[in-house]
Design a protein around this motif. Structure first.
Motif, PDB file in Angstrom:
ATOM      1  N   ALA A  64     -13.250   0.966 -14.196  1.00  0.00           N
ATOM      2  CA  ALA A  64     -12.201  -0.009 -13.948  1.00  0.00           C
ATOM      3  C   ALA A  64     -12.752  -1.424 -13.912  1.00  0.00           C
ATOM      4  CB  ALA A  64     -11.487   0.321 -12.627  1.00  0.00           C
ATOM      5  N   THR A  65     -11.871  -2.374 -13.644  1.00  0.00           N
ATOM      6  CA  THR A  65     -12.259  -3.776 -13.487  1.00  0.00           C
ATOM      7  C   THR A  65     -11.742  -4.276 -12.149  1.00  0.00           C
ATOM      8  OG1 THR A  65     -10.225  -4.537 -14.572  1.00  0.00           O
ATOM      9  CG2 THR A  65     -12.158  -4.193 -15.971  1.00  0.00           C
ATOM     10  N   ARG A  66     -12.348  -5.325 -11.618  1.00  0.00           N
ATOM     11  CA  ARG A  66     -11.909  -6.015 -10.405  1.00  0.00           C
ATOM     12  C   ARG A  66     -11.940  -5.115  -9.168  1.00  0.00           C
ATOM     13  NH1 ARG A  66      -6.595  -8.853 -10.733  1.00  0.00           N
ATOM     14  NH2 ARG A  66      -7.505 -10.302  -9.262  1.00  0.00           N
ATOM     15  N   GLY A  67     -12.869  -4.193  -9.119  1.00  0.00           N
ATOM     16  CA  GLY A  67     -13.150  -3.465  -7.893  1.00  0.00           C
ATOM     17  C   GLY A  67     -12.069  -2.503  -7.459  1.00  0.00           C
ATOM     18  N   GLY A 111      -7.457  -1.792 -15.102  1.00  0.00           N
ATOM     19  CA  GLY A 111      -8.257  -2.034 -16.300  1.00  0.00           C
ATOM     20  C   GLY A 111      -8.933  -0.816 -16.892  1.00  0.00           C
ATOM     21  N   VAL A 112      -8.411   0.377 -16.655  1.00  0.00           N
ATOM     22  CA  VAL A 112      -8.994   1.587 -17.239  1.00  0.00           C
ATOM     23  C   VAL A 112      -8.452   1.744 -18.663  1.00  0.00           C
ATOM     24  CG1 VAL A 112      -9.263   4.081 -17.027  1.00  0.00           C
ATOM     25  CG2 VAL A 112      -9.132   2.659 -14.966  1.00  0.00           C
ATOM     26  N   LEU A 116     -11.092  -5.508  -2.831  1.00  0.00           N
ATOM     27  CA  LEU A 116     -12.498  -5.318  -2.475  1.00  0.00           C
ATOM     28  C   LEU A 116     -13.322  -5.325  -3.759  1.00  0.00           C
ATOM     29  CD1 LEU A 116     -12.068  -2.510   0.186  1.00  0.00           C
ATOM     30  CD2 LEU A 116     -13.178  -4.703   0.617  1.00  0.00           C
ATOM     31  N   TRP A 117     -13.990  -6.449  -4.005  1.00  0.00           N
ATOM     32  CA  TRP A 117     -14.840  -6.547  -5.183  1.00  0.00           C
ATOM     33  C   TRP A 117     -15.903  -7.593  -4.947  1.00  0.00           C
ATOM     34  CZ3 TRP A 117     -12.871  -9.751  -9.887  1.00  0.00           C
ATOM     35  CH2 TRP A 117     -12.110 -10.835  -9.462  1.00  0.00           C
TER      36      TRP A 117
END
Length: 576
Positions: A107-110, A123-124, A367-368
């Motif tokens: 994924a993206t952005r935690g 973002g998968v 959370l990232w």
């Protein structure tokens, strides 16, 4: 096809297209698997995107680069959001580490904590979607029914001060969640390579072949804290604990936050109290509420398909009578209860079993690791040593729960090292803020929300500080559209997106989640929002009574009209 449900608004009208999709889906299979295997596109078909929601995922695209990709004659940058089904928001350290790996690998952005106490991964891409679903399954979790026209994630109070009572309530959260999970084998076939049992008929005993008319939400609150906004739920349950014993639940029905700009037939609504149930009766009553909505909800007009509209169209007295007929017993009146707030508590608190719970503020639930902030890494390091568990809250925050006294120091050091201790110096309005995802991924977003929240909060804090009320707890919620994921209609201050940089400003809900706010300024930009609030904050600083909350002040002083719906949500006897 026409709507066969004669009692509901929309009867006799053609069914919505989604009803046809569900009916033809073979219990949520559709052609999802074929779409996943299509290498030509990063998308799946439009009909399958509707079914994919039942599996816990939404297809989205990056709207920041949509126009540029169009100019380059490329298809949108499609990717998928995945949402887990985690009843009550409880996650073991082992699960957290697995979910963190998923976020970093796929994924993206935690990791993002949602307003329904669960995780979303953004973002998968399609080629990794199945592997991500399998990784979630391997972590002893699922995504089925986290979205779609079913009962979704069941939420509940996170109250470390009442640990034994919380534990009892959470058991019922889990039972409700399990009771309403779809029985289709499609999830296992598509995502987990399960064997197809073509000779065995498949039945959905509660939902039927077309499931519910719209999404359905259940929440359990434990007084005196209403941190799950129980009156925003289709089925809200208020735990009644007397003499240390869970006696049962007050039942509220018909809550819902969604609305549509410019359509006065859509609206936010507080749940209406219809009675009390014992724990032994709870599943029977919950199923009666769900199946009544299944049978009488509006399947022609989806904007009028939530339970709140079914109740308002057919009458609260009728609805209660139908539930009682289906259960075979009458519901006695609700029992007394009291809420004092609907926010979260931060810092350490000790439960009655001697274990400790640490409440942490997480801005917009994200959370990232970004720049100097290493929040995702920090919680990962805590998960490696934690012997207790994590509990996510409906306000997008995090509780590190069931910590022994001897382990507190190690956790405190990690919290400080990775900047997770920001709650200690934050303003009252920041600690009580919520923002939905909105742009760039949400297809419904009309304006910024999560990305705008830090900027707006900084400006509001400057104004509040200038008036000497920086520490005043004020509920602020920002939503990129009127659909209400951030529960904005229950905020003392709400910004609801109209267009880029423009919002409706709504004010005047109360601090316990028992009163809706009202429109104060329509379709305004930041300068007018800040100017309006500057004036109101000044009046609040000068004229408020001791311990008076901002929303209550606005109504007492006549800035806003008296609410049309009482502080105590509608009780059947008052409208029959």
């Amino acid at each position: 096809m026409t709507n066969p449900f004669s009692g509901a608004n929309g009867a006799g009208k053609p069914l919505s297209h989604l009803e046809d999709i569900k009916a033809a889906s073979r219990h949520l299979r559709g052609t999802i698997e074929e779409g996943l295997n299509d290498p030509v596109t990063g998308a799946i078909s439009e009909d399958d995107t509707k079914l994919l929601k039942f599996h816990g995922s939404y297809m989205q695209d990056d709207r920041d680069i949509r126009d540029e990709r169009r100019r380059q004659k490329l298809e949108p940058a499609y990717a998928f959001m995945i949402r887990a089904r985690l009843p009550g928001g409880v996650v073991t350290p082992q699960q957290w580490l697995a979910f963190d790996d998923i976020a970093r690998n796929y994924a993206t952005r935690g990791l993002r904590i949602t307003t329904r106490q669960t995780f979303q991964w953004h973002g998968v891409i399609k080629t990794r979607l199945k592997a991500t679903m399998q990784a979630i399954h391997n972590a002893m979790a699922t995504t089925i029914a986290a979205c779609g026209d079913v009962n979704r994630q069941v939420v509940g109070s996170v109250n470390p001060h009442l640990s034994s009572q919380h534990a009892l309530a959470w058991e019922w959260i889990k039972k409700l969640s399990d009771h309403f999970i779809p029985r289709t084998r499609a999830y296992h076939e598509i995502w987990l390579d399960g064997e197809r049992l073509t000779d065995e008929p498949e039945v959905e005993p509660i939902y039927g072949s077309t499931y519910l008319p719209r999404k359905f939400k259940i929440g359990i609150a434990i007084p005196p804290t209403n941190d799950c906004d129980v009156f925003a739920q289709d089925l809200g349950l208020i735990a009644i604990i007397e003499d240390g014993v869970l006696r049962g639940f007050n039942v509220a029905v018909g809550g819902g936050m969604g609305a549509t700009h410019g359509d006065t037939t859509t609206y936010a609504r507080l749940g209406s109290l219809i009675g009390f149930v014992t724990p032994e009766q709870l599943l029977t009553v919950a199923e009666a509420v769900v199946t009544t909505q299944r049978d009488y909800g509006n399947r022609a007009e989806r904007q009028h398909a939530r339970l709140k509209y079914t109740i308002d169209h057919l009458g609260l007295a009728w609805f209660k009578g139908e539930v009682e007929q289906r259960t075979g017993f009458a519901l006695p009146p609700p029992r007394p209860y009291h809420f004092d707030q609907n926010g979260d508590r931060f810092g350490w608190a000790q439960g009655e079993n001697g274990l400790w719970h640490l409440g942490l503020y997480v801005e917009s639930g994200r959370l990232w690791d970004q720049g100097d902030q290493q929040l995702q890494t920090g919680v990962r390091e805590i998960a490696k040593i934690l012997k207790g568990e994590f509990r996510m809250t409906c306000n997008q925050n995090l509780v590190i729960a069931n910590v022994a006294t001897k382990d507190r120091t190690r956790i405190d050091k990690l919290v400080a090292k990775y900047g997770l201790d920001g709650y200690k110096a934050q303003s009252g309005i920041r600690r009580h803020s919520i923002a939905c995802v909105a742009l760039p991924t949400c297809g419904l977003a009309m304006a910024e929300s999560e990305r705008y929240a830090p900027e707006l909060l900084g400006k509001l804090e400057t104004i509040l500080d200038g008036h000497g009320v920086l520490d005043a707890p004020i509920l602020l919620r920002i939503s990129g559209c009127p659909n209400g994921c951030a529960r904005p209609y229950l905020a003392e201050i709400a910004l609801i997106g109209r267009a880029i940089g423009r919002y409706d400003l709504r004010l005047g809900a109360n601090f316990t989640g028992e009163r809706l706010n009202v429109l104060y300024r329509e379709n305004v930009a930041e300068p007018e929002i800040l100017s309006s609030l500057d004036t109101l904050f000044g009046s609040y600083a000068r004229e408020r009574k001791a311990d008076e909350k901002f929303g209550d002040f606005l109504i007492r002083t006549g800035v806003l009209p008296a609410p049309t719906q009482n502080l105590i949500p509608i009780v059947l006897e008052t409208v029959a």
